[in-house]
Design an enzyme around this catalytic site. Structure first.
Site, PDB file in Angstrom:
ATOM      1  N   GLU A 307       0.817  -1.209   0.000  1.00 32.77           N
ATOM      2  CA  GLU A 307       0.000   0.000   0.000  1.00 32.77           C
ATOM      3  C   GLU A 307       0.848   1.256   0.000  1.00 32.77           C
ATOM      4  O   GLU A 307       0.670   2.166  -0.813  1.00 32.77           O
ATOM      5  CB  GLU A 307      -0.938   0.006   1.211  1.00 32.77           C
ATOM      6  N   ASP A 311       1.267   4.180  -2.889  1.00 31.58           N
ATOM      7  CA  ASP A 311       0.849   5.561  -2.648  1.00 31.58           C
ATOM      8  C   ASP A 311       1.960   6.554  -2.974  1.00 31.58           C
ATOM      9  O   ASP A 311       1.734   7.567  -3.654  1.00 31.58           O
ATOM     10  CB  ASP A 311       0.427   5.728  -1.183  1.00 31.58           C
ATOM     11  N   SER A 557      -7.362   2.043  -3.929  1.00 27.30           N
ATOM     12  CA  SER A 557      -6.192   2.503  -3.192  1.00 27.30           C
ATOM     13  C   SER A 557      -5.220   3.246  -4.098  1.00 27.30           C
ATOM     14  O   SER A 557      -4.454   4.084  -3.633  1.00 27.30           O
ATOM     15  CB  SER A 557      -5.467   1.314  -2.563  1.00 27.30           C
TER      16      SER A 557
END
Length: 642
Positions: A307, A311, A557
Site C-alpha cells: 500500500e 501511494d 487505493s
C-alpha cells in the site's frame, strides 16, 4: 486495520473500584451494536468486574445540526463566503458543547458515585474522560461487558447495547468503549501479480524487461503503448491531461495516511523512481510520526509494503517537485485507526480529551512491550490541504453515533480548508472480502444479499474515489470503463447518512432515469441517502516496485492518491494566484458548470452480492461518480473561483 493484534482493552485494576450504587430507573437505550460479530467470534466470558476501562463520553455539540449549512457556506461556489475558511479556534468555538450539557453529565456521574477528581474535561469541552471499573461502567450504562474470542486466538470486549438516564441522553452523543466491535480499518484490495515478459503487440517490444537477475535492477520502459495492461505515471498524465509543474512547494501541503505496520521501502521507491522519475531518486516523503509510527522495514512483503509503496511511488512522481507528507499512524504493537490521524491534525479530537475508541483505534501511551509509550500525538501538524486515505471499513461495522461523530470531524476539516479523500472500496456493492449483509439478521455474510457500503466513503463530508480502467485493447485517448479487472469500484448508497443537498439533483436523476432493478431488501433505495463515489480515477494494472520486484496491483487505493495529486496541483495554481486551497471539493464538482471538467464513464458495472451491481450511465452513477478529471480544465475552473 491490516495485521494488527487485537486484544482486550481493559487495564489492570488500580484501586478505583467502589461499591456500585443501586440500579437507577428511567434509562433508555442509547446505542445497539451495529452488527453482530461473525461466527468466527464466540462469547468467552463476562469481563471481570475489577478491570479498568478508559471511558469516553462524547458530549452533544452545539450547532451540530448546522454542519452542512456552515460547510456549504464556505464550500459552495455560489456562496458569497466561498473559500473563507475558518481557523481551528473558530471551529472549536462554534461547536463546543454548552455549559448546561457539561453540568448535566458531570452531575450524573458524581451522583452515580464517581468522585469529581476522576472526571477530566477536554480543552474544547467536547469530551469527558474517566477510568472506571467494569462494575462501575456496567452500572452507569445499564449493560454487561463480555469477552469475545476469535477462532484464531485474539480476544475483544464489547457490550450488545447500553443505556443512559432519559434526562442525560440528549447531552451525550456516544460512549466508548461500548458496542463498537472489532471492525478495524483495512486497506483496499490489492492483488499482486508478478509481471511476466510479454511478446508485445504487433511485434513491438515489451515495456517490461524481465525479473531481477544477477543483482541488476529491474527496468520498465515508460511508454503509452500498453496502458491497457500496464499503468505507469505517463499513462495517468495522458489520461487526465496532467501537464502542470508545481511552484508553490513551500506553501502547499499534501498528506497521505498510512497505518502501521504498512510502510514503504526506500529501495522500492528508488527502483520505481529510477525508471519513471529519475529526479526523485533518493527522495522520501516527509515523515510525521503519529503515536510512534515510522517506516518500518523489519517486515517485508506485499502485505506490509504494497500500500505505502503504491501511494508514494505515484503521488511523489505526479506532484514533483512538491513534497508529500507521510502521516504514519500507530506503533508496531497496537496500530491505529481513523481517529488517531484525526487527533494528529486536530488537537480538540484527541483521546485524552476523548475521541478514540479502544475497539477501533490505538490507545496511547501504549505500555505493551515494544509499544509507543510517549504522549499521544495530539495536534502535531496543521491539517494538510489535501489528505488521501486508501483504507476503509464496512459501514455496517460502525454504529451510527460513531460514524456520524467522525463524519462531522471531516466536515470541520473541510471548513478549515482541507480536501479529505477516501478510496471507495474494491468489491463493488459488497463489503471488504466480498461480504454482504444478511437481510434478515443484519450480520455480514459471504452469502448475504444486501449491499454493504463502505465507510468513511459514505460520509457526505469526504470525497469518495472510485476506480476505472483502460479497457483491453484501448488506448489512453479513448474512454475508460469502470474497473472490472480483479477489482470492482466500490459504490452505492449509505444506510446511515442522509443525502447531502449538493448531490441531490445528480443522484435523483440517476435513480429516476436509470432505476436499479433491486428491492429495498437489497439496498437503501429510499432516494434520500448519501450516494457514493463522487469521482474516479484509474485503479487497474498499476506497475509498482515492491520488495525489489515490479508487480501489478489493483484498487481504489491507487485511485485516491492520484486524485489527491491532481487536487494538490490545483491548490498550487490557486496559491500562486494569491487564493486559498480548494477545501471541501464536492459542492463545487457537483455543480452543472463543472461537468465539462470530467470524463463521463458510461461502460461497466460494480458487481457484488450475487448481482451485477449498479451500472454506469450518462452523468453521475454509483460506480464511478461524476467520472474522471481533465486536470487542465478542472484547474482552470477552480482557479476562476474566488
Amino acid at each position: 486495520m491490516m495485521l494488527l493484534s487485537w486484544s482486550v482493552v481493559a487495564l489492570a485494576v488500580g484501586g478505583l473500584a467502589s461499591a456500585a450504587p443501586a440500579r437507577r430507573a428511567n434509562y433508555v437505550v442509547h446505542e445497539k451494536r451495529a452488527a453482530e460479530p461473525s461466527s468466527a467470534w464466540t462469547v468467552s466470558r463476562r469481563l471481570e468486574s475489577d478491570k479498568i476501562l478508559p471511558m469516553r463520553f462524547g458530549l452533544t455539540q452545539r450547532n451540530i445540526d448546522r454542519v452542512e449549512e456552515i460547510l456549504l457556506s464556505i464550500s459552495h461556489p455560489d456562496s458569497p463566503t466561498y473559500g473563507k475558511h475558518l481557523s481551528p479556534e473558530d471551529v472549536i468555538e462554534m461547536f463546543k458543547p454548552g455549559s448546561e450539557t457539561i453540568d448535566v453529565v458531570k452531575t450524573w456521574l458524581v451522583s452515580s458515585g464517581i468522585a469529581p477528581e476522576r472526571i477530566r474535561i477536554s480543552g474544547n469541552k467536547g469530551w469527558i474522560e474517566l477510568n472506571a471499573t467494569v462494575a462501575e461502567a456496567e452500572d452507569l450504562l445499564n449493560t454487561e461487558y463480555h469477552v469475545y474470542e476469535h477462532e484464531s486466538g485474539p480476544e475483544q470486549i464489547s457490550c450488545h447495547s447500553y443505556s443512559l438516564p432519559e434526562h442525560v441522553q440528549p447531552h451525550i452523543e456516544l460512549v466508548k468503549p461500548t458496542v463498537h466491535f472489532n471492525h478495524r480499518i483495512t486497506p483496499g484490495k490489492r492483488v499482486p501479480e508478478k509481471l511476466k515478459k510479454r511478446t508485445g503487440k504487433l511485434g513491438a517490444p515489451s515495456p517490461y524487461n524481465g525479473p531481477k537477475t544477477n543483482g541488476e535492477t529491474p527496468s520498465v520502459t515508460p511508454t503509452l503503448d500498453y496502458c491497457d495492461e500496464y499503468i505507469m505515471p505517463a499513462c495517468l498524465r495522458a489520461l487526465y491531461n496532467i501537464s502542470y509543474t508545481p511552484t508553490q512547494t513551500g506553501k502547499n501541503t499534501y498528506g497521505v495516511v498510512e497505518f502501521t505496520p504498512q510502510s514503504y521501502l526506500a529501495t522500492d521507491l528508488d527502483m520505481f523512481f529510477s525508471n519513471f522519475s529519475p529526479s526523485l531518486v533518493g527522495s522520501r516523503p516527509t515523515l510525521v510520526s503519529i503515536d510512534g509510527g515510522y517506516p518500518q522495514s523489519q517486515n517485508q512483503s506485499f502485505d506490509y509494503n504494497g500500500e505505502s509503496d503504491l501511494d508514494f511511488e505515484y503521488a511523489m512522481s505526479l506532484v514533483y517537485p512538491q513534497k508529500v507528507t507521510l502521516l504514519q499512524t500507530g506503533d508496531m504493537v497496537e496500530g491505529a485507526g481513523f481517529d488517531n490521524w484525526l487527533d494528529a491534525v486536530d488537537a480538540s479530537y484527541c483521546t485524552y480529551d476523548g475521541g478514540d475508541v479502544p475497539s477501533q483505534d490505538g490507545i496511547y501511551p501504549d505500555t505493551s512491550p515494544g509499544g509507543y509509550d510517549g504522549p499521544e500525538s495530539c495536534g502535531v501538524i496543521a491539517p494538510p490541504y489535501v489528505v488521501s486515505t486508501s483504507y476503509g471499513q464496512d459501514e455496517v461495522s460502525a454504529t451510527p453515533a460513531y460514524a456520524i461523530r467522525q463524519c462531522n470531524e471531516y466536515a470541520k476539516l473541510g471548513m478549515m480548508g482541507t480536501t479529505v479523500l477516501y478510496a471507495s472500496g474494491d468489491y463493488g456493492v459488497a463489503g471488504f472480502g466480498g461480504y454482504c449483509i444478511n437481510a434478515t439478521t443484519g450480520e455480514e455474510s459471504l452469502n448475504g444479499t444486501r449491499f454493504n457500503p463502505d465507510f468513511p466513503s459514505t460520509c457526505p463530508y469526504v470525497t469518495s474515489v472510485g476506480a476505472t480502467q483502460v479497457s483491453p485493447g484501448y488506448t489512453v485517448y479513448e474512454p475508460e470503463s469502470a474497473a472490472e479487472t480483479v477489482i470492482y469500484s466500490g459504490g452505492g448508497f449509505s444506510n446511515i447518512f442522509a443525502m447531502p443537498s449538493y448531490q441531490a439533483t445528480a443522484v435523483k436523476h440517476y435513480l429516476e432515469a436509470y432505476p436499479p432493478p433491486y428491492t429495498a431488501t437489497q439496498y437503501n433505495n429510499s432516494g434520500n441517502v448519501r450516494a457514493f463515489p463522487d469521482i474516479a480515477a484509474n485503479g487497474v494494472n498499476y506497475i509498482i516496485a515492491i520488495d525489489g520486484e515490479f508487480e501489478l496491483v489493483y484498487g481504489t487505493s491507487a485511485s485516491s492518491p492520484v486524485i489527491g495529486s491532481m487536487i494538490t496541483m490545483a491548490n498550487d495554481a490557486r496559491l500562486a494566484a494569491g487564493k486559498g486551497s480548494v477545501g471541501f471539493l464536492n459542492p463545487v464538482i457537483y455543480t452543472p458548470q463543472f461537468a465539462s471538467a470530467f470524463h463521463d464513464i458510461t461502460n461497466g458495472t460494480n458487481q457484488g452480492c450475487g448481482t451485477t451491481g449498479f451500472t454506469t450511465e450518462v452523468g453521475w452513477d454509483p460506480v464511478t461518480g461524476l467520472g474522471t478529471p481533465d486536470l487542465t480544465i478542472l484547474m482552470r475552473m477552480l482557479l476562476d473561483l474566488s
